[in-house]
Structure formats: structure tokens, C-alpha cells
Motif scaffolding. Structure first.
Motif, short mmCIF file in Angstrom:
data_model
loop_
_atom_site.label_atom_id
_atom_site.label_comp_id
_atom_site.label_asym_id
_atom_site.label_seq_id
_atom_site.Cartn_x
_atom_site.Cartn_y
_atom_site.Cartn_z
N UNK A 64 -29.98 -22.85 14.36
CA UNK A 64 -29.38 -23.82 13.43
C UNK A 64 -28.01 -24.20 13.96
N UNK A 65 -27.81 -25.48 14.21
CA UNK A 65 -26.58 -25.99 14.80
C UNK A 65 -25.91 -26.95 13.82
N UNK A 108 -33.13 -25.15 12.98
CA UNK A 108 -33.59 -24.36 14.11
C UNK A 108 -34.97 -24.73 14.59
N UNK A 109 -35.78 -25.37 13.71
CA UNK A 109 -37.15 -25.71 14.12
C UNK A 109 -37.25 -27.07 14.81
N UNK A 110 -36.14 -27.77 15.01
CA UNK A 110 -36.16 -29.01 15.80
C UNK A 110 -36.53 -28.66 17.24
N UNK A 111 -37.39 -29.47 17.84
CA UNK A 111 -37.77 -29.30 19.24
C UNK A 111 -36.56 -29.57 20.12
N UNK A 112 -36.32 -28.71 21.09
CA UNK A 112 -35.22 -28.90 22.02
C UNK A 112 -35.72 -29.55 23.29
N UNK A 113 -34.97 -30.39 23.97
CA UNK A 113 -33.61 -30.78 23.64
C UNK A 113 -33.56 -31.79 22.49
N UNK A 114 -32.43 -31.77 21.77
CA UNK A 114 -32.19 -32.68 20.66
C UNK A 114 -31.25 -33.78 21.16
N UNK A 115 -31.58 -35.03 20.85
CA UNK A 115 -30.74 -36.15 21.24
C UNK A 115 -29.69 -36.42 20.18
N UNK A 116 -28.45 -36.66 20.62
CA UNK A 116 -27.35 -36.97 19.73
C UNK A 116 -26.78 -38.32 20.15
N UNK A 117 -26.75 -39.27 19.23
CA UNK A 117 -26.19 -40.59 19.49
C UNK A 117 -24.92 -40.78 18.68
N UNK A 118 -23.85 -41.18 19.34
CA UNK A 118 -22.59 -41.47 18.66
C UNK A 118 -22.38 -42.97 18.78
N UNK A 119 -22.26 -43.62 17.62
CA UNK A 119 -22.19 -45.08 17.56
C UNK A 119 -20.79 -45.52 17.15
N UNK A 120 -20.23 -46.43 17.90
CA UNK A 120 -18.94 -47.02 17.56
C UNK A 120 -19.13 -48.16 16.58
N UNK A 121 -18.70 -47.97 15.35
CA UNK A 121 -18.89 -49.00 14.32
C UNK A 121 -18.16 -50.29 14.72
N UNK A 122 -18.82 -51.45 14.53
CA UNK A 122 -18.22 -52.72 14.96
C UNK A 122 -16.97 -53.13 14.20
N UNK A 123 -16.63 -52.43 13.12
CA UNK A 123 -15.43 -52.78 12.36
C UNK A 123 -14.16 -52.43 13.13
N UNK A 138 -26.27 -16.90 10.68
CA UNK A 138 -26.89 -16.35 9.46
C UNK A 138 -28.37 -16.66 9.38
N UNK A 139 -28.83 -17.69 10.09
CA UNK A 139 -30.25 -18.07 10.04
C UNK A 139 -30.99 -17.30 11.12
N UNK A 140 -31.99 -16.48 10.75
CA UNK A 140 -32.72 -15.71 11.76
C UNK A 140 -33.50 -16.63 12.69
N UNK A 141 -33.59 -16.22 13.95
CA UNK A 141 -34.35 -17.00 14.94
C UNK A 141 -35.83 -16.89 14.63
N UNK A 142 -36.58 -17.93 14.96
CA UNK A 142 -38.03 -17.92 14.77
C UNK A 142 -38.67 -16.94 15.75
N UNK A 143 -39.83 -16.43 15.37
CA UNK A 143 -40.60 -15.58 16.25
C UNK A 143 -41.25 -16.46 17.31
N UNK A 144 -40.91 -16.30 18.60
CA UNK A 144 -41.45 -17.18 19.63
C UNK A 144 -42.94 -17.01 19.85
N UNK A 145 -43.55 -15.95 19.30
CA UNK A 145 -44.97 -15.70 19.51
C UNK A 145 -45.84 -16.41 18.47
N UNK A 146 -45.20 -17.01 17.43
CA UNK A 146 -45.96 -17.75 16.44
C UNK A 146 -46.14 -19.18 16.90
N UNK A 147 -47.25 -19.78 16.52
CA UNK A 147 -47.49 -21.19 16.83
C UNK A 147 -46.50 -22.06 16.08
N UNK A 148 -46.11 -23.19 16.69
CA UNK A 148 -45.30 -24.16 15.97
C UNK A 148 -46.10 -24.66 14.79
#
Length: 194
Positions: A64-65, A108-123, A138-148
Motif C-alpha cells: 500500500x503506497x 497493495x493489490x494494484x498490478x505493478x508497475x503502476x503508472x503515475x501521471x502529473x498534469x499541469x492544469x491550464x489555469x 500497517x497493511x500486511x503483504x499478500x500471500x504470493x502463493x495465492x492466485x490473483x
């Protein structure tokens, strides 16, 4: 009906963010007040973005980021997606488009890599931003052996996502593609006319 001003909205949004997500303003140290001890500062990213333009970042860190972006000058907005590395205001999963601080919690369950877009508002001709990237321990990591799309109950049985949830995700993806195509066609028509 009178619409509230941008500054009034910023005050309301800031109050909500402070109460709900433990937001913080004008930070200068890693152990700032208002940031939970369980949040680990991973990165501080600073940059400039021109009006109507995007700057893109890629998040590879699992878990969790929390993305906390402050516009130091102008108004930068934040778009996040685990489906595309170039999210925008018409292709995103999460967004924060306030007149003040922008906060997005990447699950935490978002598929990595995650895209981040920063937009400059035209104002504003140019926007300057600072983004702090935190990892929430504080958020426990998922078990990597479980299916998505599945999880283990207390007795160890796997339970699949409901087909209704999968259909809803498919519908949202189709709707996003439709809007992307429609906006693209409108841009072409406008370019031809002008």
C-alpha cells in the motif's frame, strides 16, 4: 445557486484530507508530525510541468503506497492507473484533482508497475510540485502463493471473485476504451475544423 470559490473548496478538501488520511502540509523532515509512524518515506520527487502537459512516473514498489503531492506553484493534478503507464484525465483508476494538496492511496493489490501521471492544469502557465511517496507498513503483504483474485479464508479454502465483480470491471474497461476513442475522434474533428 452560487458556486464556492476554488479557495473555499481548497479549505474544505484540506480539512477532509487532514481528518481522513492524516495529511500534512509544509513538511521538511522525514519524521513529520501528522504522518503515522508506520508510513515509511520512500521517495521525494520534485518537478515542473507546463500548462496542459503531463509528466509520468512509474511505481514499482509493492504494498500500500500513499502519494502525497503538494503544488508549490500553479496547480498540478494526479492520475494513477495499474492498466497504463501513461494515465491521463480520460484513462485512470485513481485521481486527485484539488486546488490544494493531492493525495492518492495506491492499494497493495494494484498490478505493478503502476503508472503515475502529473498534469499541469491550464489555469497556470507552469506548475511546480513536490510529491512524497510513502509505504504503509500497517497493511500486511499478500500471500504470493495465492492466485490473483482469490483469498484464503481462516480455514484455508480459496474463494474466487464473484462473476458480477468481474463483469463490472470488464464494463468499466469497455467504457474507458469507448471514451478514449470518442475523445480521440473529437480531437481529430476539431483539428480538421481549425
Amino acid at each position: 445557486m452560487m458556486l464556492p470559490s476554488c479557495s473555499a473548496l481548497a479549505v474544505v478538501v484540506t480539512a477532509l484530507l487532514l481528518s481522513r488520511a492524516g495529511c500534512f502540509l509544509n513538511q521538511s523532515e522525514e519524521e513529520e508530525e501528522g504522518v503515522p509512524e508506520e508510513w515509511v518515506l520512500l521517495h521525494v520527487v520534485q518537478g515542473h510541468i507546463g500548462a496542459g502537459n503531463y509528466s509520468y512516473l512509474r511505481l514499482n514498489h509493492d504494498g500500500r503506497i500513499i502519494l502525497h503531492m503538494q503544488s508549490l506553484k500553479g496547480d498540478a493534478d494526479l492520475y494513477v492507473s495499474d492498466k497504463t503507464l501513461r494515465p491521463s484525465f480520460d484513462t485512470y483508476k485513481l485521481q486527485s484533482v484539488t486546488c490544494g494538496p493531492d493525495v492518492v492511496v495506491v492499494p497493495g493489490d494494484f498490478t505493478r508497475p503502476v503508472g503515475i501521471g502529473i498534469y499541469g492544469h491550464p489555469s497556470h502557465k507552469e506548475s511546480e510540485f513536490e510529491m512524497r511517496v510513502f509505504y504503509d507498513e500497517t497493511v500486511p503483504q499478500e500471500n504470493p502463493f495465492l492466485d490473483k483474485g482469490s483469498y484464503a479464508s481462516q480455514d484455508g479454502q480459496k474463494q474466487k471473485k464473484s462473476s458480477q465483480a468481474e463483469e463490472e470491471e470488464d464494463y468499466q474497461e469497455e467504457e474507458s476504451i469507448f471514451w478514449t476513442i470518442l475523445i480521440g475522434l473529437l480531437k481529430i474533428v476539431l483539428e480538421l475544423l481549425f
